[in-house]
Design an enzyme around this catalytic site. Structure first.
Site, PDB file in Angstrom:
ATOM      1  CD  GLU A   1      -4.952 -19.373  -3.998  1.00 22.86           C
ATOM      2  OE1 GLU A   1      -4.684 -20.249  -3.150  1.00 22.86           O
ATOM      3  OE2 GLU A   1      -4.133 -18.983  -4.839  1.00 22.86           O
TER       4      GLU A   1
ATOM      5  CE1 TYR B   1      -5.558   5.916  10.695  1.00 24.79           C
ATOM      6  CE2 TYR B   1      -3.712   7.426  10.451  1.00 24.79           C
ATOM      7  CZ  TYR B   1      -5.009   7.169  10.866  1.00 24.79           C
ATOM      8  OH  TYR B   1      -5.739   8.158  11.450  1.00 24.79           O
TER       9      TYR B   1
END
Length: 212
Positions: free
Chosen positions: A74, A120
């Protein structure tokens, strides 16, 4: 200790922590960090639970493999984030359960995969784009990230999992964990009347905290 040696040790520690806490299984997932003279990446076909700092792959500024084991397949994903987000110092790609589940749901909003459910997720992750499916290791994955022109610090790869960038390894790791926990909440709350943060709330968080 040199910058490179320190980063190698940090990567090994972060990878082991992610693996031990179930954010990665088998040989799934890969992590990278930017150096002044290149990029460090976890090797291909390696479990995050046992990354040897000395075997971590190093690529030069041209993307050539210069030392360590062969890098993750990747590699294109990681390079694309660094090429389009100059502030990115690290990238974490996981196959974590709940974020991957979210990437498989047909009605996930491709332009806003993770709505502002908690402060968050806004502060640490921001808006998340769903990137169309391509087979793992396909160079096209990098092209798809580059097409976003650095507008997103995190994406979900359709039917695959999350990729999250951050200013350093700590920030990227925390953001990846926050994305996973928020995805868990989103899947758990499906079908329920859910209260999201307002646009004003989101703007206030960004003005106060910026990009954590």
């Amino acid at each position: 200790m040199s910058i490179e040696r320190d980063l190698r040790e940090q990567m090994s520690t972060l990878c082991a922590s992610l693996y031990q806490r179930g954010f990665s299984v088998g040989t799934a997932g890969n992590v990278s960090a930017r150096l002044p003279d290149g990029i460090l990446m976890t090797p291909t076909n390696a479990t995050l639970g046992g990354i040897d700092p000395d075997k971590i792959s190093k690529l030069d500024l041209n993307g050539e493999h210069v030392s360590g084991d062969r890098p993750t397949k990747e590699v294109f994903l990681h390079q694309a984030f660094y090429d389009t987000r100059p502030e990115a110092g690290a990238v974490v790609h996981l196959h974590s359960t709940w974020a991957t589940a979210l990437s498989c749901l047909e009605d996930t909003d491709p332009d806003d995969c993770v709505p502002p459910l908690t402060p968050y997720v806004v502060m640490r992750v921001g808006r998340v784009k769903l990137v169309p499916y391509v087979k793992p290791g396909d160079p096209k994955s990098g092209d798809l990230i580059r097409d976003l022109n650095g507008a997103y610090g995190a994406v979900l790869l359709a039917n695959h999992g999350p990729v999250v960038s951050g200013k350093d390894l700590f920030s990227a790791g925390c953001a990846a964990e926050e994305l996973e926990e928020t995805a868990k909440l989103l899947v758990a709350l499906r079908g329920q009347k859910t209260r999201l943060l307002s646009n004003a709330d989101v703007m206030d968080l960004k003005a106060t905290f910026g990009n954590m």
